[in-house]
Design a protein around this motif. Structure first.
Motif, short mmCIF file in Angstrom:
data_model
loop_
_atom_site.label_atom_id
_atom_site.label_comp_id
_atom_site.label_asym_id
_atom_site.label_seq_id
_atom_site.Cartn_x
_atom_site.Cartn_y
_atom_site.Cartn_z
N UNK A 1 0.82 -1.21 0.00
CA UNK A 1 0.00 0.00 0.00
C UNK A 1 0.85 1.25 0.00
N UNK A 2 0.42 2.24 -0.76
CA UNK A 2 1.18 3.48 -0.82
C UNK A 2 0.24 4.63 -1.15
N UNK A 3 0.45 5.76 -0.45
CA UNK A 3 -0.27 7.00 -0.73
C UNK A 3 0.77 8.09 -0.91
N UNK A 4 0.61 8.87 -1.99
CA UNK A 4 1.59 9.89 -2.32
C UNK A 4 0.87 11.15 -2.77
N UNK A 5 1.29 12.29 -2.22
CA UNK A 5 0.82 13.60 -2.67
C UNK A 5 2.06 14.39 -3.06
N UNK B 1 -0.52 16.36 -7.72
CA UNK B 1 -1.14 15.06 -8.01
C UNK B 1 -1.33 14.29 -6.72
N UNK B 2 -2.24 13.32 -6.76
CA UNK B 2 -2.44 12.36 -5.69
C UNK B 2 -2.33 10.98 -6.30
N UNK B 3 -1.66 10.09 -5.60
CA UNK B 3 -1.41 8.75 -6.11
C UNK B 3 -1.69 7.74 -5.01
N UNK B 4 -2.48 6.73 -5.34
CA UNK B 4 -2.80 5.65 -4.40
C UNK B 4 -2.50 4.32 -5.08
N UNK B 5 -1.56 3.57 -4.49
CA UNK B 5 -1.18 2.25 -5.03
C UNK B 5 -0.82 2.33 -6.52
N UNK C 1 -9.85 3.41 -3.13
CA UNK C 1 -9.91 3.40 -1.66
C UNK C 1 -8.50 3.45 -1.07
N UNK C 2 -8.43 3.90 0.17
CA UNK C 2 -7.15 3.94 0.85
C UNK C 2 -6.72 2.53 1.25
#
Length: 611
Positions: free
Chosen positions: A228-232, A240-244, A286-287
Motif C-alpha cells: 500500500x502506498x499514498x503519495x501527494x 497530483x495524488x497517487x494511491x497504489x 480506496x485507501x
C-alpha cells in the motif's frame, strides 16, 4: 396601588432593556481592554457553512498596539459572539517586541450570510495562563505542526503528541510565521495508533507549500506500508495524488516562490485533491491499510523487480526512490483521521494567508467598570430567564398583596383608634349615645367606612333595637344579650377571614419561591456540565459563568421569599392586633350592655345608620 404597580413594571422594562443590550456588554471587569474581531464568511468567499473551525488571529503593529497585554499573552481571552462563552485558543507565536502574534482560536460555528463578532480581551495582570491549546483543534486532527519551535524536532500541538522524529532547518518567511525548509531530507513522523489508517478508511492531509525548485515527481506527503502506498506531490509544478500507483493530477500549475494550500481528503472509496481550497482532481480508489512512518518532503525507498523476473521481487532486489524530494518551504501541516469537507479546507485557505478576508479587526475598547452582577446576568441562558420571570411574577403578586394589606390594616387601625376615642367619650352615660354622633355626621365617614369596631357597634345596636321593638321592653334578658354576643362573635370571625384573605399566597410564596429557584439552579448546572462535556472544555472559565447564572436562580428565589416572609409576619401581627381589639370590644360592649340593661339605664334606640 396602581401607581406602585406602574412603577414596578417600568423598572422591569428598564431592567429587561438593559439585559437586551447586554449582548455587547463587558465580559469580566478584571479585563481592562478588548478588541472586536469580525468573522464574515460571505466576504471571504465561502459558499457553504463551515461549522467548527480553528481561525488564525494574526496580530501585528498595524491592527494591535500590544499595550497593556502581558508579555507572554497569558491574559488573552477570546469570548464568543454571545458575549459569555470563552473560546479555546492556542498561541503559536507572541512577540510584543517584534509586534507580531499568531493565535489559533476555536470558533464553534462559521456560517455564510451570518457575520459574527468575537472579542479578544486583555489587560489583566493577575490573570492565570489560559488557552487550552490542545482543545483548540477538534479531536479528529491527529497531528498538527505549526513549526514555531526555536530548536529541536517539530512538535505536534494536539493531545495525541505525534511529535516528529528529526529536526530540520526552519523557514522564517513561511505563510503563518515560521515554517520548515525541506532540502531533500524528509521530516519523519513516527507511526502511532492515532495515525493508523484502516483499509478503505478516511484520511486528510493539508499543508501550505512554497516550492523553491520544480522537478518531476516531487513527493510532499508519502506513506508506504507493504504494497500500500499514498503519495501527494508535484510533477513539474502540477499537483497530483497517487494511491497504489494510480494517479490523478490537477490542471493547476504551481510557481516557485508562491505559497499554495494543498490538501488531499480521502474517504468512501475516493480521494479528492484540493489546491487553494478548490477541488482540482479526483481519484476513484480506496485507501490501503497504513501503519508505517509518514515522510514529509521525500519518498521512502521501494524494492525494484529483479532483472528478467517481470514484476516479481527478489529478496535481494535493489531499492530505489519512487519520487524525488520536494525542495521548498512547508507550513501548517495537518493530518486528520476523517475526510475534511471542502468548506473547511477553503476556510483554511482564506483565513490562514497573510491577506485573510475572513477576519476584520475593530478598534480597541477600554472597560468603564462592569459589575460582576451584570456579568452574571449576561451569562444566563433561556431556561434561567424563564425561572426568573416566574419568580418575578411571584414577586409582583406578593408585594402587591403586602402593599394592599398594609394600607388596609393601617386604615382600619386608624379608624378603630378614632372610633375608640369617640366611644370612650360618648359612652360615659350610655353605650348607645354614639349613635347620635353617627346620625349627626360628627363621627366621620372614614370611621364608619373603615372601622371594624364601628361595624361591630352598629350590628350590636341593630340587634338591641330589634329586640326592643319585638318585646316592647327596654331591658334585655340574659338570653338576648347572649344572642347579641353570638352575632358579634360571628362578625368578628368573618372580619378575621377577610383580613386573612390572600395571606395564603404569601405563605405559598415563602415556601415555593426557594424551590422554584432551586429547580432553575439544578437545570442550569445540568446544562453547564452537558455543554462542557460536548465541547470538551472543563476549565473554570468555561463553566463558571453558567454556574453563577444557575446559582442566581436560587438567589432570586430567596430574594422573593425573604421579603414575603418578613411581610407575612408583620401583616399577621397587625391582623392579630386588630382581631384582639375587636375581641376586647365585644367583651367590653356585651358586659356594659348587660350592666345597663340590669340597671335600667339602657336607652331605647333607633337602628344605627350605615352611612
Amino acid at each position: 396601588m396602581q401607581r406602585i404597580l406602574i412603577t414596578l413594571l417600568f423598572l422591569l422594562g428598564v431592567s429587561m432593556s438593559g439585559v437586551a443590550g447586554a449582548e455587547t456588554s463587558w465580559w469580566q471587569s478584571d479585563w481592562k481592554y478588548r478588541k472586536p474581531i469580525s468573522l464574515d464568511a460571505g466576504a471571504a468567499g465561502l459558499g457553504a457553512d463551515v461549522g467548527r473551525a480553528p481561525v488564525l488571529v494574526r496580530l501585528h503593529s498595524g491592527n494591535f498596539a500590544f499595550d497593556g497585554v502581558a508579555a507572554d499573552g497569558k491574559d488573552l481571552r477570546f469570548v464568543g459572539a454571545d458575549g459569555r462563552t470563552v473560546l479555546n485558543h492556542q498561541i503559536e507565536q507572541f512577540d510584543p517586541g517584534l509586534g507580531i502574534a499568531l493565535i489559533w482560536v476555536d470558533v464553534p460555528s462559521i456560517r455564510t450570510g451570518v457575520p459574527q463578532t468575537i472579542w479578544m480581551y486583555y489587560g489583566n495582570e493577575n490573570a492565570p495562563a489560559g488557552g487550552n491549546g490542545q482543545l483548540t483543534f477538534d479531536p479528529d486532527y491527529t497531528a498538527i505542526y505549526h513549526f514555531g519551535e526555536q530548536d529541536g524536532a517539530p512538535r505536534d500541538t494536539t493531545a495525541y503528541g505525534n511529535h516528529a522524529r528529526n529536526a530540520l532547518q526552519p523557514a522564517d518567511a513561511a505563510v503563518a510565521g515560521r515554517g520548515l525548509q525541506l532540502e531533500g531530507e524528509p521530516l519523519i513522523v513516527p507511526a502511532s495508533p492515532p495515525l493508523a489508517v484502516a483499509e478503505g478508511g478516511a484520511f486528510t492531509f493539508s499543508a501550505w507549500i512554497k516550492p523553491d525548485r520544480l522537478a518531476p515527481n516531487q513527493a510532499i506527503y508519502s506513506r508506504r506500508d507493504g504494497a500500500g502506498a499514498v503519495l501527494v506531490g508535484l510533477d513539474n509544478g502540477t499537483p497530483f495524488v497517487e494511491i497504489n500507483g494510480v494517479r490523478a493530477a490537477a490542471d493547476a500549475l504551481l510557481e516557485t516562490g508562491q505559497p499554495t494550500h494543498l490538501a488531499m481528503a480521502a474517504g468512501n472509496g475516493q480521494a479528492l485533491l484540493y489546491v487553494d481550497g478548490r477541488e482540482a482532481a479526483r481519484l476513484e480508489a480506496p485507501l490501503p491499510a497504513l501503519n508505517a512512518d509518514t515522510l514529509i518532503g521525500a519518498d521512502s525507498p521501494v524494492a525494484l523487480p529483479a532483472e528478467g523476473e517481470g514484476d516479481a521481487f527478489a529478496a535481494d532486489a535493489p531499492l530505489a526512490v519512487a519520487a524525488a524530494p520536494f525542495v521548498g518551504a512547508i507550513d501548517e501541516l495537518r493530518l486528520s483521521k476523517v475526510a475534511r469537507p471542502a468548506a473547511l479546507l477553503l476556510a483554511d485557505t482564506v483565513s490562514q494567508g497573510a491577506g485573510s478576508r475572513l477576519t476584520a479587526f475593530g478598534e480597541d475598547e477600554q472597560s468603564a467598570g462592569v459589575s460582576h452582577f451584570g456579568f452574571i446576568l449576561k451569562a444566563m441562558p433561556v431556561d434561567a430567564w424563564v425561572v426568573v420571570a416566574v419568580l418575578f411574577l411571584m414577586f409582583l403578586a406578593s408585594w402587591a398583596i403586602m402593599i394592599v394589606k398594609s394600607r388596609y390594616f393601617g386604615a382600619v387601625a386608624r379608624a378603630n383608634a378614632a372610633f375608640t376615642e369617640h366611644y370612650r367619650k360618648a359612652a360615659g352615660e350610655s353605650i348607645t349615645r354614639l349613635r347620635d354622633l353617627a346620625g349627626s355626621g360628627h363621627l366621620g365617614s372614614g370611621i364608619q367606612d373603615r372601622s371594624t369596631l364601628w361595624n361591630l357597634y352598629r350590628i350590636a345596636i341593630d340587634e338591641v333595637k330589634g329586640r326592643q321593638a319585638h318585646t316592647g321592653k327596654i331591658r334585655l334578658s340574659d338570653s338576648a344579650i347572649g344572642a347579641i354576643r353570638a352575632s358579634l362573635d360571628a362578625e368578628l370571625i368573618r372580619e378575621t377571614e377577610r383580613m386573612g384573605r390572600r395571606m395564603n399566597w404569601l405563605s405559598t410564596t415563602i415556601e415555593g419561591a426557594p424551590y422554584v429557584g432551586l429547580f432553575g439552579t439544578v437545570i442550569g448546572i445540568m446544562l453547564v456540565f452537558a455543554v462542557a462535556a460536548l465541547a470538551g472544555a472543563v476549565d473554570i472559565n468555561s463553566v463558571a459563568p453558567g454556574m453563577a447564572a444557575a446559582l442566581l436562580c436560587t438567589a432570586a428565589g430567596l430574594g422573593v421569599a425573604i421579603p414575603a416572609l418578613f411581610g407575612y409576619n408583620w401583616l399577621a401581627a397587625r391582623s392579630e392586633a386588630i382581631a384582639a381589639d375587636m375581641s376586647v370590644f365585644v367583651d367590653e360592649f356585651t358586659a356594659r350592655l348587660a350592666e345597663e340593661s340590669e340597671d335600667g339605664t339602657l336607652d331605647a334606640v333607633a337602628p344605627a345608620s350605615r352611612a
